[in-house]
Design a protein around this motif. Structure first.
Motif, PDB file in Angstrom:
ATOM      1  N   LEU A  65      -8.201  -1.246  -0.028  1.00  0.00           N
ATOM      2  CA  LEU A  65      -8.734  -2.707   0.721  1.00  0.00           C
ATOM      3  C   LEU A  65      -7.454  -2.843   2.412  1.00  0.00           C
ATOM      4  N   LEU A  66      -7.226  -2.474   2.548  1.00  0.00           N
ATOM      5  CA  LEU A  66      -5.717  -2.392   3.599  1.00  0.00           C
ATOM      6  C   LEU A  66      -7.015  -1.874   5.045  1.00  0.00           C
ATOM      7  N   ALA A  67      -7.515  -0.568   4.409  1.00  0.00           N
ATOM      8  CA  ALA A  67      -8.576   0.736   5.382  1.00  0.00           C
ATOM      9  C   ALA A  67      -9.809  -0.636   5.306  1.00  0.00           C
TER      10      ALA A  67
ATOM     11  N   ASN B  66      -0.543   1.802  -6.453  1.00  0.00           N
ATOM     12  CA  ASN B  66      -1.696   1.113  -7.017  1.00  0.00           C
ATOM     13  C   ASN B  66      -2.366   1.627  -5.350  1.00  0.00           C
ATOM     14  N   PRO B  67      -3.164   2.105  -5.872  1.00  0.00           N
ATOM     15  CA  PRO B  67      -4.109   3.038  -4.817  1.00  0.00           C
ATOM     16  C   PRO B  67      -5.470   2.181  -4.333  1.00  0.00           C
TER      17      PRO B  67
ATOM     18  N   ALA C   2       0.644  -1.323  -0.029  1.00  0.00           N
ATOM     19  CA  ALA C   2       0.185  -0.278  -0.370  1.00  0.00           C
ATOM     20  C   ALA C   2       0.887   1.604  -0.113  1.00  0.00           C
ATOM     21  N   ASN C   3       2.412   1.051   0.282  1.00  0.00           N
ATOM     22  CA  ASN C   3       3.173   2.110   0.497  1.00  0.00           C
ATOM     23  C   ASN C   3       3.859   2.471  -0.510  1.00  0.00           C
ATOM     24  N   PRO C   4       3.162   3.181  -2.051  1.00  0.00           N
ATOM     25  CA  PRO C   4       3.992   3.529  -2.850  1.00  0.00           C
ATOM     26  C   PRO C   4       5.918   3.870  -2.795  1.00  0.00           C
TER      27      PRO C   4
ATOM     28  N   GLU D 227      -8.081 -10.353  -1.243  1.00  0.00           N
ATOM     29  CA  GLU D 227      -8.303 -10.089  -2.888  1.00  0.00           C
ATOM     30  C   GLU D 227      -6.426  -9.170  -3.034  1.00  0.00           C
ATOM     31  N   ILE D 228      -6.308  -7.995  -1.898  1.00  0.00           N
ATOM     32  CA  ILE D 228      -5.005  -7.165  -2.502  1.00  0.00           C
ATOM     33  C   ILE D 228      -4.267  -8.872  -2.695  1.00  0.00           C
TER      34      ILE D 228
END
Lengths: 271, 314, 501
Positions: free
Chosen positions: C434-436, C428-429, C418-420, C453-454
């Protein structure tokens, strides 16, 4: 009168010839691709399929040891080339000029005695990336003093010789004198030393690759092969034995050749 | 004698200063900004300038060298970037092991090489001489680290008599330290013994050929007495040089052996410093090795003069 | 609920029961010393200042403890907190502190130490790593000298998990500056001595809050970087335990040695070929897919690791509850790899630099095989070995690289995608969304779905190549009891270790 060449000369040139032939052969023909991995044949002992066995990835040790001869010779020649040319120029300059120039040059050259090849490689690897070029430069620089001393000594003894003095009296230019009269006289000890230095260079290259400061890891050099084999010694001794023996034979070859040349070229030192 | 020692001392000091200049200049030659190399491209400008100050990069090179040298004289080798401790402390912790290794190897080499070399020279013409020559030539070609690997297979893995590597620390007692150092000392010492055997033999043959030895023999002195009193004493000068040379050889050779046997000595410290771009530590360790070599050659020269008075006036 | 699934799973998978049952039969004997091999010097000893797994390997559970901790099966159990509750809306967590805990320097543990820790953990200037674990915390308060409450900005299902990680350990409030070199914690062993490159020694802490533990008097972690030397040291009797990552080729040798034994456990390590997704040619997904197709993972595990590992297809291991088998996606297919490369415009070949981290032999070995496999589909691979310091600085922090390989040992770390700015430079935002969702999930099923899904998205995008999860093999001297066999978190916890009489 022709003397029979000493045994060491014969043995040395045979061994060196073998290594050179192996390196040359590896350029045109190899029994197996040295990088091909065969997980069905890991740690094979020497046999029909793999003449010297295989390593932990099932790679052919014979092919790899042949390719390894290239690195051993290349690094050796370049390193000794560096030290020979640099050492001879400095030594000749010091011996020919004498006085303050001699003092200064030899003082600087002597400092290099304090940095043997491995130490020089540590210093260079910290500054630049470790690699083949760094290893060659380190080994080359570290062996400069021997050549410089040899050359200086030869020039000093030859400088006073009658035919050189005669040439000088006849008005020959200094570089010409040096080139035509002094250098040929210095050639034989230099050639002998070059051969002995090659032995040292092969050992140093292997040690540096073993430490990870030499040839890149995916190039099959003998030191690299030993470093990789270290992890699998309990499973098969061949991956460690084969490159070790290759190093020994090459080093032995160069040092026998050097000794033999000395005996052959200068019988008075014969022991 | 004093004048000779002083003269040699000055030469040695000049050599050390020149060696320090080489070590200093090497880091000066680092392509790019050493601070950026150490910290990487994501470093903040503040961190970069702080490190530059710590490394002394904000002053001109000559002045920096002067300062560095001045601190060196006081025994301050700078601070390791990786461990955040004075380099001198780190070095002191490791020095003893490397020195013990080198001295042990030199001892092994000498105690094997001198008797073998003498024997070969005296028994010239018998089968012993060519055998020794061949063995020493072969021995000199064996890489010490490869010998180390073989010793590990044999004595640690197969026979399990000795540890394969690592060091329990001096406080674990002399027995444990001896056991840990025995194989590395052998790996390092045997190759050196081979080199020294050849040299001893050559030196002794030279001396035995000299007239006074022939005279002594002709006078009917026994072989042992000739070798002991006359030949060896006169060969001493060359032997001392040889000893000094081999001491520096094994000291440098210990760098590789420490890696084979996982010994926490100076060599491994230097290798880890290279990996972590710890320039002050690399400088400190390399300078220590170089300084030791200069020191040994100074000691050799002085004892040379002591053994052979003619040299003092040369 | 979610976590119960995990416990059950790890219980079933665990081979550790045998050692544990044995321990109860014979009853621990106090005293004795233990020598454990570790492979590298850590960059300092403070697990909150570096993500290096070498730090918790020595300190987790031994020197440092947090409010809660993982036990040998990955279960979260009480440590410095005796109990905790969570409010119905999931926004307030309340922990009850033990009242009998002392630090190694003699001072008692107070709520002030706990509060100071989480101040640091959320202060961007403190240097505390992995601050994302504590992002949801709005404030930490202490209504009572034995109570600490965490107020959250949003429901945070993984908070308890994060509090059990090595990053969440608690040390005296004033000692943050010196922990790097002189660690002081609450664990059963205190830090006695460290010689760089040689060893670190822990000694029994007499005032440990659990009077039953530890059993051993001293534990020495000896730093031996070369696995072969480690093996020989074990055989020679110099060390008693290799707590993790015994090379597979040594298993047979050790088992054949009288007096030694090996145990195979699970670990959460994904051996990952990381690609710089922001840099050509890896910014083209077809190239990343081609590279995945070119790699024969089965051959690597079977050949180079003697079958001691499990092939994986995304950033998850079978030891984790939300594991998803995606190994068939972009399976080994050199022809397809060539075709994809041609499609991406690299029909005539492609040249990449592949950098291997010097201290990690598994990664180096995998990397060498992969380099050869990539060459076979026409990719020119420049292989380089980089020192650890350089790897961290230039590759991990600076993302200045093409391709590298590393084992991601941390459990539950799929959040890194999740960390660009993470070193893969994968932007990929959708992953952060999804993490949230997972964090705010009302049920374990929703959470599981979000995580899977991630896992599926990153696998389809072929962000990296997840090669395999190596088995965690432990080698010990016979008679040793109570050691960890699985690695639910990277740790060599010797708290319950003892020598059988």
């Amino acid at each position: 009168m022709r003397r029979r060449p000493p045994l060491s000369l014969v043995m040395g040139s045979t061994l060196v010839g073998l290594v050179a032939a192996a390196a040359a052969l590896s350029l045109v023909w190899l029994p197996v691709d040295p990088n091909r991995m065969d997980f069905g044949a890991q740690f094979s002992p020497p046999g029909v399929e793999h003449w010297l066995g295989t390593d932990h990835f099932g790679r052919d040790l014979f092919s790899r040891v042949l390719v390894g001869a290239r690195s051993a010779l290349l690094v050796g020649f370049v390193a000794v080339g560096i030290s020979l040319s640099l050492g001879c120029v400095l030594g000749a300059l010091a011996g020919w000029r004498g006085g303050a120039a001699d003092e200064l040059i030899m003082r600087l050259v002597d400092v290099l005695y304090a940095f043997p090849a491995i130490l020089m490689a540590l210093l260079l690897a910290a500054v630049y990336q470790p690699g083949t070029v760094t290893a060659m430069a380190a080994i080359g620089l570290a062996t400069v003093p021997v050549f410089a001393r040899l050359m200086r000594a030869s020039v000093l003894t030859l400088r006073g010789r009658d035919y050189v003095e005669a040439g000088r009296a006849l008005g020959a230019s200094e570089p010409r004198l040096l080139w035509a009269h002094v250098l040929p006289g210095a050639a034989s000890p230099i050639v002998v030393q070059a051969s002995l230095s090659l032995a040292i260079a092969v050992l140093a290259e292997a040690a540096l690759s073993f430490l990870g400061l030499g040839t890149p890891p995916d190039v099959p050099s003998w030191g690299n092969m030993l470093r990789e084999a270290q992890g699998f010694m309990a499973l098969s001794p061949f991956p460690a034995l084969v490159p070790g023996l290759a190093i020994i034979l090459t080093v032995l070859g160069w040092s026998l050749l050097g000794d033999g040349l000395r005996d052959h070229l200068d019988p008075t030192t014969r022991r | 004698m004093t004048a000779f020692v002083v003269r040699r001392l000055i030469t040695a000091l000049v050599s050390i200063v020149l060696a320090s200049a080489v070590v200093f200049a090497a880091v000066l030659a680092v392509p790019g900004d050493p601070a950026a190399i150490i910290l990487g491209v994501t470093a903040s400008p503040e961190a970069l300038s702080a490190l530059r100050t710590q490394l002394g990069l904000d002053v001109p090179p000559v002045e920096r060298y002067g300062r560095w040298l001045a601190r060196l004289v006081r025994g301050d080798l700078g601070t390791s970037l990786q461990f955040q401790r004075p380099v001198a402390d780190l070095v002191r912790d490791r020095l003893m092991l490397s020195v013990a290794l080198a001295l042990g190897a030199a001892l092994v080499a000498t105690s094997l090489a001198i008797p073998l070399g003498v024997l070969a020279a005296v028994r010239r013409g018998t089968w012993l001489d060519p055998l020794t020559v061949l063995a020493s030539q072969l021995g000199a070609a064996v890489p010490s680290f490869w010998l180390g690997l073989l010793l590990i297979i044999l004595f640690a893995v197969e026979l399990r008599w000795l540890p394969a590597g690592g060091f329990p620390g001096w406080e674990a007692g002399p027995v444990a330290a001896f056991r840990a150092l025995l194989l590395p000392v052998l790996a390092l010492g045997l190759g050196q013994a081979a080199v020294m055997t050849r040299m001893t033999r050559a030196v002794l043959l030279d001396v035995l050929r000299q007239d006074y030895v022939r005279t002594a023999r002709a006078k009917g002195l026994g072989s042992t007495s000739v070798i002991g009193k006359h030949a060896l004493r006169n060969a001493m000068v060359t032997l001392v040089t040889m000893l000094g040379l081999s001491l520096t050889n094994v000291f440098i050779g210990s760098i590789v052996i420490e890696q084979v046997f996982a010994l926490p000595g100076l060599g491994r410290l230097a290798l880890s410093a290279i990996g972590n771009r710890d320039f002050p530590l690399v400088q400190g360790v390399v300078l220590l090795y170089a300084g030791t070599i200069v020191f040994v050659s100074f000691v050799v020269d002085v004892s040379y003069g002591w053994l052979d008075p003619r040299i003092r006036y040369a | 609920m979610q976590r119960h699934v995990r416990w059950l799973l790890s219980a079933v998978l665990t081979f550790g029961w045998a050692g544990c049952a044995l321990a109860q039969q014979e009853g621990p004997t106090p005293g004795g010393s233990l020598v454990v091999a570790i492979s590298a010097d850590p960059p300092g000893w403070d697990p909150t200042l570096s993500t290096s797994q070498e730090i918790p390997r020595v300190t987790y559970g031994n020197v440092f403890e947090g409010l809660v901790r993982f036990d040998r099966h990955g279960t979260i159990v009480p440590a410095l907190a005796t109990a905790w509750t969570v409010s119905d809306d999931g926004l307030v967590w309340t922990f009850t502190l033990r009242d009998d805990v002392r630090f190694h320097d003699g001072s008692p543990l107070t709520v002030a130490d706990v509060m100071a820790k989480f101040e640091r953990a959320r202060d961007p200037d403190s240097g505390h790593v992995n601050q994302q674990y504590y992002e949801a915390i709005a404030s930490v308060e202490s209504p009572d000298p034995s109570i600490v409450t965490f107020s959250l900005t949003r429901p945070n299902r993984s908070l308890l998990y994060n509090l059990a990680r090595p990053d969440s350990i608690i040390y005296p409030a004033a000692s943050a500056a010196t922990q790097r070199s002189q660690p002081i914690g609450t664990g059963p062993f205190r830090f006695a001595r460290y010689v760089e490159g040689s060893e670190v020694r822990l000694e029994r802490f007499e005032d440990y809050w659990n009077p039953e533990l530890p059993h051993l008097e001293t534990v020495t972690f000896r730093i031996i970087s070369d696995p072969n030397t480690r093996l020989a040291a074990l055989q020679a009797g110099d060390i008693d335990l290799i707590g993790a990552a015994v090379p597979p080729e040594h298993v047979g040798v050790i088992d054949a040695t009288p007096g030694l034994e090996t145990h195979a456990g699970t670990a959460t390590t994904e051996i990952t070929v990381a690609m710089n997704n922001a840099r050509p040619p890896f910014d083209d997904p077809r190239v990343r897919q081609a590279i995945t197709h070119a790699i024969d993972k089965e051959a690597i595990v079977r050949g180079a690791f003697f079958g001691q590992g499990t092939v994986i297809g995304t950033h998850m291991t079978p030891a984790e509850p939300y594991y998803l088998d995606l190994t068939d996606l972009y399976a080994f297919d050199p022809e397809r790899a060539r075709a994809l490369l041609a499609e991406a415009g690299y029909a005539d070949g492609l040249s990449v630099t592949f950098e291997l981290p010097e201290p990690y032999p598994f990664e180096r070995r995998t990397g060498e095989v992969i380099a050869q496999q990539l060459r076979e589909v026409g990719i020119t691979v420049n292989l380089a070995v980089v020192e650890w310091g350089t790897w961290i600085q230039r590759i991990f922090l600076g993302a200045d690289y093409d391709m590298t390989i590393i084992g991601h040992a941390e459990p539950r770390d799929i959040n890194i995608y999740a960390n660009p700015d993470y070193y893969f430079r994968y932007d990929n935002p959708r992953i952060a969304e999804l993490l949230a969702e997972a964090e705010a999930a009302r049920s374990a099923e929703t959470e599981l779905e979000a995580y899977q899904e991630i896992a599926r998205i990153i696998a389809e995008d072929a962000v990296n190549v997840w090669v395999f999860s190596p088995a965690n093999t432990v080698a010990v001297r016979e008679g040793l009891r109570g050691f960890w066999i699985d690695q639910p978190t990277p740790a060599i916890d010797v708290t319950e270790v003892f020598w059988a009489p």
